[in-house]
Design a protein around this motif. Structure first.
Motif, PDB file in Angstrom:
ATOM      1  N   VAL A 117       0.855  -1.189   0.000  1.00 59.31           N
ATOM      2  CA  VAL A 117       0.000   0.000   0.000  1.00 59.31           C
ATOM      3  C   VAL A 117       0.896   1.246   0.000  1.00 59.31           C
ATOM      4  O   VAL A 117       1.612   1.497   0.980  1.00 59.31           O
ATOM      5  CB  VAL A 117      -0.926   0.008   1.231  1.00 59.31           C
ATOM      6  CG1 VAL A 117      -1.803   1.264   1.224  1.00 59.31           C
ATOM      7  CG2 VAL A 117      -1.792  -1.259   1.247  1.00 59.31           C
ATOM      8  N   PRO A 118       0.888   2.023  -1.093  1.00 59.16           N
ATOM      9  CA  PRO A 118       1.828   3.148  -1.238  1.00 59.16           C
ATOM     10  C   PRO A 118       1.945   4.089  -0.039  1.00 59.16           C
ATOM     11  O   PRO A 118       3.071   4.366   0.388  1.00 59.16           O
ATOM     12  CB  PRO A 118       1.299   3.869  -2.486  1.00 59.16           C
ATOM     13  CG  PRO A 118       0.723   2.765  -3.314  1.00 59.16           C
ATOM     14  CD  PRO A 118       0.085   1.833  -2.322  1.00 59.16           C
ATOM     15  N   PRO A 119       0.852   4.598   0.553  1.00 59.10           N
ATOM     16  CA  PRO A 119       1.036   5.503   1.707  1.00 59.10           C
ATOM     17  C   PRO A 119       1.720   4.819   2.891  1.00 59.10           C
ATOM     18  O   PRO A 119       2.516   5.442   3.603  1.00 59.10           O
ATOM     19  CB  PRO A 119      -0.408   5.907   2.062  1.00 59.10           C
ATOM     20  CG  PRO A 119      -1.195   5.685   0.826  1.00 59.10           C
ATOM     21  CD  PRO A 119      -0.572   4.486   0.170  1.00 59.10           C
ATOM     22  N   LEU A 120       1.423   3.542   3.078  1.00 55.85           N
ATOM     23  CA  LEU A 120       2.045   2.810   4.177  1.00 55.85           C
ATOM     24  C   LEU A 120       3.514   2.514   3.875  1.00 55.85           C
ATOM     25  O   LEU A 120       4.350   2.465   4.781  1.00 55.85           O
ATOM     26  CB  LEU A 120       1.290   1.514   4.462  1.00 55.85           C
ATOM     27  CG  LEU A 120      -0.163   1.666   4.902  1.00 55.85           C
ATOM     28  CD1 LEU A 120      -0.753   0.317   5.273  1.00 55.85           C
ATOM     29  CD2 LEU A 120      -0.278   2.636   6.076  1.00 55.85           C
ATOM     30  N   TRP A 121       3.814   2.310   2.600  1.00 57.96           N
ATOM     31  CA  TRP A 121       5.205   2.102   2.208  1.00 57.96           C
ATOM     32  C   TRP A 121       6.038   3.347   2.516  1.00 57.96           C
ATOM     33  O   TRP A 121       7.176   3.244   2.984  1.00 57.96           O
ATOM     34  CB  TRP A 121       5.303   1.759   0.724  1.00 57.96           C
ATOM     35  CG  TRP A 121       6.691   1.899   0.160  1.00 57.96           C
ATOM     36  CD1 TRP A 121       7.112   2.778  -0.789  1.00 57.96           C
ATOM     37  CD2 TRP A 121       7.861   1.134   0.525  1.00 57.96           C
ATOM     38  NE1 TRP A 121       8.465   2.621  -1.037  1.00 57.96           N
ATOM     39  CE2 TRP A 121       8.941   1.616  -0.244  1.00 57.96           C
ATOM     40  CE3 TRP A 121       8.077   0.085   1.432  1.00 57.96           C
ATOM     41  CZ2 TRP A 121      10.222   1.095  -0.138  1.00 57.96           C
ATOM     42  CZ3 TRP A 121       9.369  -0.429   1.537  1.00 57.96           C
ATOM     43  CH2 TRP A 121      10.418   0.073   0.761  1.00 57.96           C
ATOM     44  N   MET A 122       5.456   4.526   2.305  1.00 57.31           N
ATOM     45  CA  MET A 122       6.186   5.759   2.589  1.00 57.31           C
ATOM     46  C   MET A 122       6.471   5.893   4.085  1.00 57.31           C
ATOM     47  O   MET A 122       7.482   6.469   4.489  1.00 57.31           O
ATOM     48  CB  MET A 122       5.373   6.968   2.100  1.00 57.31           C
ATOM     49  CG  MET A 122       5.235   7.035   0.579  1.00 57.31           C
ATOM     50  SD  MET A 122       6.829   7.066  -0.281  1.00 57.31           S
ATOM     51  CE  MET A 122       7.511   8.606   0.308  1.00 57.31           C
ATOM     52  N   PHE A 266       5.621  11.890   4.252  1.00 55.95           N
ATOM     53  CA  PHE A 266       4.761  12.886   3.633  1.00 55.95           C
ATOM     54  C   PHE A 266       5.317  13.402   2.312  1.00 55.95           C
ATOM     55  O   PHE A 266       4.777  14.332   1.716  1.00 55.95           O
ATOM     56  CB  PHE A 266       4.539  14.045   4.607  1.00 55.95           C
ATOM     57  CG  PHE A 266       4.098  13.575   5.978  1.00 55.95           C
ATOM     58  CD1 PHE A 266       2.809  13.112   6.180  1.00 55.95           C
ATOM     59  CD2 PHE A 266       4.994  13.549   7.040  1.00 55.95           C
ATOM     60  CE1 PHE A 266       2.407  12.655   7.426  1.00 55.95           C
ATOM     61  CE2 PHE A 266       4.605  13.093   8.293  1.00 55.95           C
ATOM     62  CZ  PHE A 266       3.308  12.649   8.479  1.00 55.95           C
ATOM     63  N   GLN A 267       6.389  12.795   1.841  1.00 60.16           N
ATOM     64  CA  GLN A 267       6.924  13.133   0.533  1.00 60.16           C
ATOM     65  C   GLN A 267       6.095  12.473  -0.562  1.00 60.16           C
ATOM     66  O   GLN A 267       5.306  11.565  -0.308  1.00 60.16           O
ATOM     67  CB  GLN A 267       8.383  12.673   0.425  1.00 60.16           C
ATOM     68  CG  GLN A 267       9.307  13.335   1.441  1.00 60.16           C
ATOM     69  CD  GLN A 267      10.743  12.882   1.265  1.00 60.16           C
ATOM     70  OE1 GLN A 267      11.309  12.982   0.191  1.00 60.16           O
ATOM     71  NE2 GLN A 267      11.336  12.374   2.341  1.00 60.16           N
ATOM     72  N   LYS A 268       6.293  12.912  -1.787  1.00 57.58           N
ATOM     73  CA  LYS A 268       5.588  12.331  -2.915  1.00 57.58           C
ATOM     74  C   LYS A 268       6.032  10.882  -3.093  1.00 57.58           C
ATOM     75  O   LYS A 268       7.209  10.564  -3.066  1.00 57.58           O
ATOM     76  CB  LYS A 268       5.879  13.119  -4.189  1.00 57.58           C
ATOM     77  CG  LYS A 268       5.100  12.624  -5.409  1.00 57.58           C
ATOM     78  CD  LYS A 268       5.407  13.485  -6.627  1.00 57.58           C
ATOM     79  CE  LYS A 268       4.660  12.961  -7.852  1.00 57.58           C
ATOM     80  NZ  LYS A 268       4.963  13.781  -9.063  1.00 57.58           N
ATOM     81  N   TYR A 269       5.057  10.016  -3.264  1.00 53.73           N
ATOM     82  CA  TYR A 269       5.346   8.589  -3.417  1.00 53.73           C
ATOM     83  C   TYR A 269       6.157   8.340  -4.678  1.00 53.73           C
ATOM     84  O   TYR A 269       5.827   8.834  -5.757  1.00 53.73           O
ATOM     85  CB  TYR A 269       4.043   7.787  -3.479  1.00 53.73           C
ATOM     86  CG  TYR A 269       4.240   6.325  -3.858  1.00 53.73           C
ATOM     87  CD1 TYR A 269       4.923   5.460  -3.018  1.00 53.73           C
ATOM     88  CD2 TYR A 269       3.752   5.825  -5.072  1.00 53.73           C
ATOM     89  CE1 TYR A 269       5.109   4.128  -3.358  1.00 53.73           C
ATOM     90  CE2 TYR A 269       3.929   4.504  -5.416  1.00 53.73           C
ATOM     91  CZ  TYR A 269       4.603   3.656  -4.559  1.00 53.73           C
ATOM     92  OH  TYR A 269       4.787   2.343  -4.907  1.00 53.73           O
ATOM     93  N   GLN A 270       7.222   7.565  -4.524  1.00 61.56           N
ATOM     94  CA  GLN A 270       8.041   7.164  -5.661  1.00 61.56           C
ATOM     95  C   GLN A 270       8.075   5.649  -5.731  1.00 61.56           C
ATOM     96  O   GLN A 270       8.522   4.982  -4.803  1.00 61.56           O
ATOM     97  CB  GLN A 270       9.466   7.711  -5.529  1.00 61.56           C
ATOM     98  CG  GLN A 270       9.530   9.237  -5.560  1.00 61.56           C
ATOM     99  CD  GLN A 270      10.970   9.718  -5.602  1.00 61.56           C
ATOM    100  OE1 GLN A 270      11.792   9.190  -6.336  1.00 61.56           O
ATOM    101  NE2 GLN A 270      11.271  10.740  -4.813  1.00 61.56           N
TER     102      GLN A 270
END
Length: 283
Positions: A117-122, A266-270
């Motif tokens: 899950v992208p937000p959780l990965w960040m 809180f950075q842009k997901y890469q």
């Protein structure tokens, strides 16, 4: 076994703190005696942000410990959860099964989800962005991740029907296991390999910290390696080929700064884009 379970039912917060400090100290010393990688770094300087996040993890978990106690009491009172639905068994098997299942719900499952899950990965990225993985990396988790892991542990209590003794025993074993698997220690390869058939060994977990996919998305286990082997997420890579960090966030200076690490989620997901051929190494 009954004595052990009784102890963990009422384990004082001070004793839990001693387990964290004693484990970290033991593996810190062991790393100096038998290092896997000869890092050219100031060990204390590297440890500062990691110890900071260890403290925040403790700060998040201790105040909410009453929820675990309340939940464990509730499942036992209401005969709820897997352990309470199974036929009566020997105490040693009951405890082993409880810890085994807690390892899935409290560690493997949230770890897997954090990678998917992208937000959780960040959020989880704070853990992976360490370029010098050692024992202090074990508890390098953003406070948000500490909350996420706590909620999954709570879910595990309900799903499993675990009494508080098993929950506290699991958490204590989890702390030592993750310090062990992250430690920069060199075991004989055959010993490490045989150990990895049951437990998460240092070489096994280091694959997970390789900076490129698909290795980053493998070996999610914490205490038991069985979950990775059963669910198809187990991979191998020669320890000499492992490079720590994450390819999309390569700035080691920023990845060593507490302020930058707190802002990292809180950075842009890469999305990682680097892939290598999958290889296995049989010792």
């Amino acid at each position: 076994m009954e004595t052990i379970l009784n102890y963990f039912e009422t384990i004082p917060p001070l004793h839990r703190g001693i387990i964290i400090v004693a484990g970290l100290t033991f593996f810190w010393i062991l790393e100096g005696a038998m290092p896997l990688v000869n890092f050219n770094y100031k060990k204390w300087k590297h440890a500062v942000p990691n110890i900071f996040f260890t403290i925040t993890t403790i700060a998040v978990n201790l105040p909410m410990a009453f929820l675990l106690l309340y939940s464990a009491d509730w499942v036992m009172t209401n005969n709820f959860g897997i352990l309470n639905w199974l036929p009566e068994m020997a105490l040693w098997l009951y405890v082993l099964l409880g810890v085994f299942l807690m390892d899935f719900f409290g560690a493997y499952l949230p770890h897997l989800i954090e990678h998917k899950v992208p937000p959780l990965w960040m959020v989880h990225l704070v853990h992976h962005s360490d370029h010098k993985v050692d024992a202090t990396t074990a508890n390098r988790h953003h406070p948000i991740e500490s909350v996420i892991r706590y909620l999954f542990t709570l879910l595990g209590v309900f799903a499993i029907g675990a009494p508080i003794g098993i929950v506290m025993l699991y958490q204590s074993m989890s702390i030592v296991a993750t310090q062990f698997s992250h430690s920069n220690i060199k075991l004989p390869r055959k010993v490490d390999k045989w150990l990895s058939y049951v437990l998460v060994s240092p070489n096994m977990h280091k694959v997970h910290h390789h900076y490129k996919m698909p290795y980053t998305d493998s070996n999610y286990g914490n205490i038991f390696s069985v979950w990775d082997r059963l669910l198809g997420t187990y991979m191998e890579l020669d320890p000499d080929k492992i490079i720590y960090g994450v390819d999309v966030f390569p700035n080691e200076e920023e990845n060593s700064n507490i302020k930058d690490l707190l802002k990292q989620p809180f950075q842009k997901y890469q999305k990682p884009t680097s892939y290598e051929a999958v290889t296995t190494n049989e010792d």
